[in-house]
Design a protein around this motif. Structure first.
Motif, mmCIF file in Angstrom:
data_model
loop_
_atom_site.group_PDB
_atom_site.id
_atom_site.type_symbol
_atom_site.label_atom_id
_atom_site.label_comp_id
_atom_site.label_asym_id
_atom_site.label_seq_id
_atom_site.Cartn_x
_atom_site.Cartn_y
_atom_site.Cartn_z
ATOM 1 N N HIS A 1 -69.383 6.539 3.369
ATOM 2 C CA HIS A 1 -68.279 5.419 2.903
ATOM 3 C C HIS A 1 -67.975 4.888 4.213
ATOM 4 C CE1 HIS A 1 -63.675 5.012 3.388
ATOM 5 N NE2 HIS A 1 -63.898 4.794 1.718
ATOM 6 N N GLY B 1 -64.889 5.208 6.004
ATOM 7 C CA GLY B 1 -64.578 5.892 7.192
ATOM 8 C C GLY B 1 -65.480 6.881 7.987
ATOM 9 N N GLN B 2 -66.338 7.213 7.833
ATOM 10 C CA GLN B 2 -67.537 7.929 8.851
ATOM 11 C C GLN B 2 -68.155 6.786 9.029
ATOM 12 O OE1 GLN B 2 -69.127 9.226 4.110
ATOM 13 N NE2 GLN B 2 -70.507 10.159 5.665
ATOM 14 N N LEU C 1 -67.259 1.387 0.468
ATOM 15 C CA LEU C 1 -67.985 1.831 -0.271
ATOM 16 C C LEU C 1 -69.294 0.995 0.820
ATOM 17 C CD1 LEU C 1 -67.638 2.561 -3.786
ATOM 18 C CD2 LEU C 1 -67.504 4.317 -1.997
ATOM 19 N N GLN D 1 -60.575 8.861 3.749
ATOM 20 C CA GLN D 1 -62.184 9.553 2.975
ATOM 21 C C GLN D 1 -61.138 11.223 3.141
ATOM 22 O OE1 GLN D 1 -65.507 9.503 1.426
ATOM 23 N NE2 GLN D 1 -66.487 10.388 3.299
ATOM 24 N N THR E 1 -65.659 15.006 3.830
ATOM 25 C CA THR E 1 -67.143 14.671 2.981
ATOM 26 C C THR E 1 -67.893 15.810 2.480
ATOM 27 O OG1 THR E 1 -66.864 13.131 5.221
ATOM 28 C CG2 THR E 1 -68.900 13.582 4.274
ATOM 29 N N PHE F 1 -68.562 6.382 -8.260
ATOM 30 C CA PHE F 1 -67.277 7.167 -8.054
ATOM 31 C C PHE F 1 -66.216 7.576 -9.537
ATOM 32 C CE2 PHE F 1 -66.417 3.130 -7.584
ATOM 33 C CZ PHE F 1 -65.350 2.352 -8.193
ATOM 34 N N GLN G 1 -56.981 10.081 -6.668
ATOM 35 C CA GLN G 1 -57.916 10.555 -6.013
ATOM 36 C C GLN G 1 -59.657 10.080 -6.796
ATOM 37 O OE1 GLN G 1 -58.105 14.371 -5.782
ATOM 38 N NE2 GLN G 1 -59.912 14.593 -7.253
ATOM 39 N N TRP H 1 -66.827 10.113 -4.786
ATOM 40 C CA TRP H 1 -67.699 9.652 -4.840
ATOM 41 C C TRP H 1 -69.105 9.989 -4.646
ATOM 42 C CZ3 TRP H 1 -71.478 8.468 -0.901
ATOM 43 C CH2 TRP H 1 -71.002 8.911 0.023
ATOM 44 N N GLY I 1 -67.774 12.482 -0.939
ATOM 45 C CA GLY I 1 -66.637 12.042 0.022
ATOM 46 C C GLY I 1 -65.201 11.497 -1.281
ATOM 47 N N LEU J 1 -61.442 10.320 -1.343
ATOM 48 C CA LEU J 1 -60.441 9.629 -1.167
ATOM 49 C C LEU J 1 -59.501 9.582 -1.750
ATOM 50 C CD1 LEU J 1 -63.230 6.334 -1.381
ATOM 51 C CD2 LEU J 1 -62.954 7.588 0.217
#
Ligand code: FES
Ligand SMILES: [Fe+2]
Length: 385
Positions: free
Chosen positions: A57, A59-60, A157, A190, A193, A279, A285, A288, A304, A306
């Motif tokens: 994601h 966010g990572q 994603l 996210q 994880t 996902f 929520q 995924w 994760g 989300l």
């Protein structure tokens, strides 16, 4: 380039083709499909060498230098966020004498330095420096870089394709986008994880992820009370890449942050993108997951949870992460224990194909995609829309 023939896989491929018949058989794969080294080689070439894999994601990979390193069917891959904000995906194998530059996992760095002789690469894969190489007249730092892969971000994603010339996947995923507008996928953050390893063939994990029927067994104390395994799934296939599946909740749920329709309040809404990702949106929520093989009998489970940012901001973030971690770990462990047992089952000399329930239509669609991907030689799959 090694040419892989379908030798030794003929019988399995013949059986796979039958799923493409107008009236496909409602039976599971031949047990050999999970253990055949020849089929695994064919999968590596025809599926993992040219398919879009959901790997992370955004966010990572939010900050400059963030990276995620994984293996796609034995091929090392690193995805990085560069200083200019772009994502790069490449092979983290040193161009000097082939030392891997990074371990599997995630982190943040300003460059990759090979531990062997300290060649140094930028976040885009360009070689920046190589000690004591000045005397080699055939070598030029400027001409050296890590091989690049295709990378694409869709609603947060991150997808990677080892075929750098692959047709983009975004247009395929966009076909399902109207079904997910109310979930505001692109805004979600996210909160935890997932990174696990299971001892199972990747197809077992994908079959499991393509049906909700197993909830009556593996998740009977966790998911069954609100997402019952006996519910009738409704599926819609948009392209060979993209399947939408809707599974009824035991009772409608009332989201706190999202403005969902009555249908969305009453169903878990899944998007599955062949071969390994997907996902499930449930109220506020979205979970995924992607089941990416490491080898024929080991799978990396990445994923994760989300949630809408305003919901995350309204609670104690650590308590939220802890709560999500606990339930996610519990449910994933139920699948892990179950699938590792099935992996032992498929190696039995008495294993046979089994009949499928009408509650498992997603499994047949998975087999059909498998058949299309494995029986198509040469050209890209599935190509342009
Ligand atoms: S193998 Fe990487 S610097 Fe020698
Ligand atoms: Fe499960």
């Amino acid at each position: 380039m090694t040419v892989i023939t379908a030798e030794g896989t003929g019988e399995i491929l013949d059986e796979l083709r039958r799923y493409l018949d107008e009236d496909p058989p409602a039976i599971s794969l031949p047990p050999r499909a999970y253990t055949s080294p020849e089929l695994w080689e064919l999968e590596r070439e025809r599926i993992f060498g040219r398919s879009w894999m959901l790997v992370a994601h955004a966010g990572q990979l939010a900050e400059t230098g963030d990276y995620v390193a994984l293996s796609i069917a034995g091929e090392a891959v690193v995805v990085t966020r560069g200083a200019d904000g772009t994502l790069s995906a490449m092979s983290p194998i040193c161009r000097h004498r082939l030392m891997p530059l990074v371990e599997l996992g995630a982190g943040r760095t300003d460059s990759f330095t090979c531990p062997y002789h300290r060649w140094n690469y930028g976040l885009d894969g360009r070689l920046r420096g190589a000690p004591h190489m000045g005397g080699n007249k055939d070598f030029n730092v400027k001409n050296c870089r890590l091989p690049g892969f295709a990378v694409e971000e869709w609603n947060g994603l991150v997808y990677v394709n080892l075929d750098a010339a692959a047709e983009p996947i975004g247009a395929h995923l966009d076909l399902a986008a109207p079904d997910f507008v109310n979930y505001r996928l692109g805004d979600l953050v996210q909160v935890i994880t997932v990174a696990e390893e299971w001892q199972a063939n990747w197809k077992l994990a994908l079959e499991n992820g393509s049906e909700n029927y197993h909830v009556i067994g593996l998740h009977r104390n966790t998911l069954e009370p609100f997402l019952p395994g006996g519910g009738d799934p409704h599926i819609k296939q948009y392209s060979p890449w993209v399947l939408h599946a809707r599974t009824p909740f035991a009772a409608p749920i009332e989201p706190e942050a999202l403005d969902l329709s009555e249908l969305e309040k009453a169903h878990g809404m899944a998007l599955l993108s062949f071969p390994t990702g997907g996902f499930l949106a449930m109220g506020d929520q979205v979970v995924w997951l992607s089941f990416i093989p490491l080898s024929i009998d080991r799978v990396q489970v990445v994923g994760g949870v989300l949630m809408p940012p305003e919901l995350v901001a309204s609670v104690d973030p650590e308590a939220l992460a802890r709560a999500q971690q606990t339930i996610t770990a519990m449910v994933n462990n139920e699948d892990k224990v179950g699938l590792e047992a099935v992996q032992r089952g498929v190696t039995s000399r008495f294993a046979e194909r089994g009949h499928l329930s009408p509650k498992e239509p997603g499994v047949i669609v998975f087999y059909q995609n498998l058949a299309r991907a494995l029986t198509r030689e040469g050209d890209a799959w599935p190509g342009k829309l």
